[in-house]
Scaffold this active site. Structure first.
Site, short mmCIF file in Angstrom:
data_model
loop_
_atom_site.label_atom_id
_atom_site.label_comp_id
_atom_site.label_asym_id
_atom_site.label_seq_id
_atom_site.Cartn_x
_atom_site.Cartn_y
_atom_site.Cartn_z
N SER A 7 0.84 -1.20 0.00
CA SER A 7 0.00 0.00 0.00
C SER A 7 0.87 1.25 0.00
CB SER A 7 -0.93 0.02 1.23
OG SER A 7 -0.16 0.14 2.41
N ARG A 29 3.27 -8.35 5.23
CA ARG A 29 2.76 -9.39 6.11
C ARG A 29 1.52 -10.08 5.55
NH1 ARG A 29 2.37 -6.15 11.67
NH2 ARG A 29 1.73 -4.56 10.17
N ASN A 70 10.91 0.20 3.29
CA ASN A 70 9.76 1.10 3.38
C ASN A 70 8.78 0.71 4.47
OD1 ASN A 70 7.51 2.94 2.25
ND2 ASN A 70 6.63 0.89 2.05
N TYR A 133 7.29 7.39 17.01
CA TYR A 133 7.55 7.40 15.57
C TYR A 133 8.80 8.21 15.24
CZ TYR A 133 6.65 8.08 10.57
OH TYR A 133 6.76 8.12 9.19
N LYS A 137 12.39 6.96 13.56
CA LYS A 137 12.87 7.49 12.28
C LYS A 137 14.21 8.22 12.46
CE LYS A 137 9.54 6.01 9.64
NZ LYS A 137 9.78 5.00 8.60
N THR A 168 -1.57 8.58 2.24
CA THR A 168 -1.53 7.14 2.47
C THR A 168 -2.49 6.78 3.60
OG1 THR A 168 0.20 7.28 4.17
CG2 THR A 168 0.93 7.07 1.87
#
Length: 235
Positions: A7, A29, A70, A133, A137, A168
């Site tokens: 996606s 997955r 990614n 998050y 990163k 997204t």
């Protein structure tokens, strides 16, 4: 090879490389979203969890010229509401998953190969409600900069792409979180989410894919250890 190819950014990158007639393998997955990414494009689908060390090692039994890490996750929440389980899961998927992917890829990557991590503008700054998050990163970017030194003599490059909010499912989840926490309608919540972007809109997945194509190209042979911001001027 594109991890998290079922996606969003991963799907756009996989399709962009397939459109250039490259042999593309994607992982995820769940098999069904991977097959949707393929949709007759000749993309190879591999059901692999990037946090599974043995599965990742087996995936790279064959070498790949370009490897794009990614796969990722994230949720907006105040730090006081982040459980240890969520913190650990975020770092495991985003940072350890990239480590396992790059480590396996580096073993057999041919001269001139490309390692690319999809990081975030949050790898370059901090922000409220995204501590887990952002920390993951930041770690990805540190990994990229270190790996760049290790592979340079092999004429391999390692770089990060740092997008702002991209259109997204993850960004849509962020919009819904803002709607719930601030009592805003969807339009107002979207405006708030993209308020740091001077262009005033979400980035499109194809715009991130274009950056990946550039970093994989011969013209980017001397771009190494770089954090390429795709953010409309946010960074």
């Amino acid at each position: 090879m594109v991890t998290g190819g079922g996606s969003g950014i991963g799907r756009a990158i996989a399709r962009a490389f397939a459109a250039e007639r490259e042999e593309v393998t994607i992982t995820g997955r769940r098999l069904e979203p991977l097959q949707e990414t393929d949709s007759g494009r000749g993309i190879t689908c591999a059901q692999v969890d990037v946090t599974d060390e043995a599965a990742v090692e087996a995936l790279f039994a064959q070498p790949f010229d370009v490897v794009i890490a990614n796969a990722g996750m994230g949720r907006a929440a105040p730090l006081t509401e982040v459980s240890l389980e969520e913190w650990t899961q975020t770092l495991t998927v985003n940072l350890t998953g990239t480590f396992l992917t790059f480590r396996a890829a580096m073993r057999n990557m041919p001269k001139g190969g490309r390692l690319i991590a999809i990081a975030s503008t949050q790898a370059l700054k901090g922000g409220g409600r995204i501590a887990a998050y952002a920390a993951s990163k930041h770690g990805v970017l540190g990994l990229v900069r270190s790996v760049a030194h290790e592979v340079a003599r092999r004429e391999i490059t390692c770089n990060a792409i740092c997008p702002g909010f991209v259109e997204t499912p993850m960004a849509e989840a962020a919009v819904k979180s803002v709607m719930a926490s601030r009592g805003l309608d969807e339009a107002a919540a979207r405006d708030m989410v993209v308020s740091n972007n001077p262009v005033g809109r979400m980035i499109q997945p194809d715009e991130v894919a274009a950056a990946a194509l550039y970093l994989a190209s011969p013209g980017a042979a001397m771009v190494n250890g770089h954090a390429l911001s795709v953010s409309g001027g946010e960074i």
